[in-house]
Design a protein around this motif. Sequence first.
Motif, short mmCIF file in Angstrom:
data_model
loop_
_atom_site.label_atom_id
_atom_site.label_comp_id
_atom_site.label_asym_id
_atom_site.label_seq_id
_atom_site.Cartn_x
_atom_site.Cartn_y
_atom_site.Cartn_z
N GLY A 66 -4.61 6.68 17.40
CA GLY A 66 -3.55 6.81 18.55
C GLY A 66 -4.30 7.48 19.90
O GLY A 66 -3.42 8.01 20.79
N ARG A 67 -5.46 7.25 20.00
CA ARG A 67 -6.07 7.84 21.26
C ARG A 67 -5.48 7.13 22.54
O ARG A 67 -5.53 8.14 23.62
N SER A 68 -5.40 5.93 22.68
CA SER A 68 -4.81 5.52 23.66
C SER A 68 -3.32 5.87 24.15
O SER A 68 -3.28 6.01 25.11
N THR A 69 -2.75 6.17 23.09
CA THR A 69 -1.29 6.76 23.53
C THR A 69 -1.38 7.91 23.92
O THR A 69 -0.78 8.37 24.94
N VAL A 70 -2.23 8.89 23.55
CA VAL A 70 -2.55 10.16 23.83
C VAL A 70 -3.23 10.25 25.38
O VAL A 70 -2.61 10.67 26.33
N ASP A 124 -1.86 14.92 13.65
CA ASP A 124 -1.86 13.83 12.66
C ASP A 124 -0.68 13.01 12.97
O ASP A 124 0.47 13.37 13.01
N THR A 125 -1.08 11.61 13.16
CA THR A 125 -0.01 10.61 13.68
C THR A 125 0.27 9.78 12.54
O THR A 125 1.12 8.87 12.68
N SER A 126 0.19 10.11 11.46
CA SER A 126 0.55 9.54 10.21
C SER A 126 1.94 9.13 10.28
O SER A 126 2.08 7.97 9.96
N HIS A 127 2.73 9.83 10.64
CA HIS A 127 4.17 9.56 10.43
C HIS A 127 4.74 9.90 11.94
O HIS A 127 5.99 10.03 12.13
N LEU A 128 4.07 9.44 12.84
CA LEU A 128 4.74 9.58 14.19
C LEU A 128 4.55 8.10 14.79
O LEU A 128 3.46 7.52 14.81
N ASN A 129 5.71 8.06 15.65
CA ASN A 129 5.81 6.48 16.25
C ASN A 129 5.32 6.73 17.92
O ASN A 129 4.93 8.07 18.08
N VAL A 130 5.06 5.90 18.34
CA VAL A 130 4.31 6.05 19.89
C VAL A 130 5.43 7.08 20.86
O VAL A 130 4.61 8.07 21.31
N ASN A 131 6.80 6.90 20.80
CA ASN A 131 7.64 7.99 21.63
C ASN A 131 7.21 9.28 20.87
O ASN A 131 7.31 10.51 21.67
N GLN A 132 7.08 9.47 19.63
CA GLN A 132 7.18 10.98 19.24
C GLN A 132 5.66 11.49 19.19
O GLN A 132 5.59 12.69 19.67
N LEU A 133 4.76 10.49 19.38
CA LEU A 133 3.33 11.22 19.78
C LEU A 133 3.33 11.29 21.23
O LEU A 133 2.50 12.50 21.76
N ARG A 134 3.87 10.46 22.18
CA ARG A 134 3.74 10.90 23.33
C ARG A 134 4.53 12.24 23.92
O ARG A 134 4.22 13.08 24.60
#
Length: 290
Positions: free
Chosen positions: A19-23, A143-153
């Motif tokens: 998820g580096r690109s989302t970060v 840890d992005t295992s259980h995160l969707n894009v919006n949650q990671l953002r």
Amino acid sequence: MGAEQETELVVVTGVSGGGRSTVARALENVGFYVVDNLPQALLVQLAELAAKAGGAARKTAMVLDVRSRAFSTDLSGAIRELQERGYTPRVVFVDADDEVLIRRFESVRRSHPLQGDGRLSDGIAEERALLAEAREQADVLIDTSHLNVNQLRARVEELFASPEELKLRVTVLSFGFKYGLPPDADFVLDTRFLPNPYWVPELRDHSGREEQVSKYVLGQRGASTFVETYARMVMTTAPGFEREGKRYLTVAVGCTGGKHRSVAIAEELARRLRELRVVAHAQHRDLGRE
């Protein structure tokens, strides 16, 4: 305080598919100048450039992936050199479970950058070994295992955004329907139900930014209620837009030519929103076009 201490540096690394690109996009949304796929050997040089440039570059994020190790594998040494020069970089490591990474790569039908002729799991294992030291030294592990894009953002914004940067900014844009709808409008308001000052000889040559036209428009039946209704609409929807990561909202206010009614209503709506502590300003797309 020197330029080094004033420069906020974030180094983003982690596993491919993590998820580096989302970060990176989330950091851009909160005001960082982001450089993607930067060779580790250039970390110090970029930090020096950011410090000298100042302004927007004072918040700089550098995204590294396994390909950048072709130039240098000494991320720890680069971070240490930054610290010795007076910088305080924060290292963000993005990770995910192997099973999740495999599903992500398979869903987009891409091979892992280190897979070669082997299996996906082989590439993931090799990358983990290369990044083991960086993971241990990270200031922030996501840890992005259980995160969707919006949650990671939202997680990134929680870590790096100031409250002011998370506020929704509203542009109230007046326009003339005869010139077409604004393509970037999120809401479109139609003021053509109000009498047109164009047909009042002493108002025709003036605009909705001038007091005599503004008083005429806002004094018409329904004008005040119209403004109040849409101010409440923005206030009602703003928290949801902010949760979804939207930072800019365009409320387009139209009349026939974009000179009288829409301009006066746009100015008044922006003023009401500011009274309600919303960051809002009026713009007039077609004023002066006639």
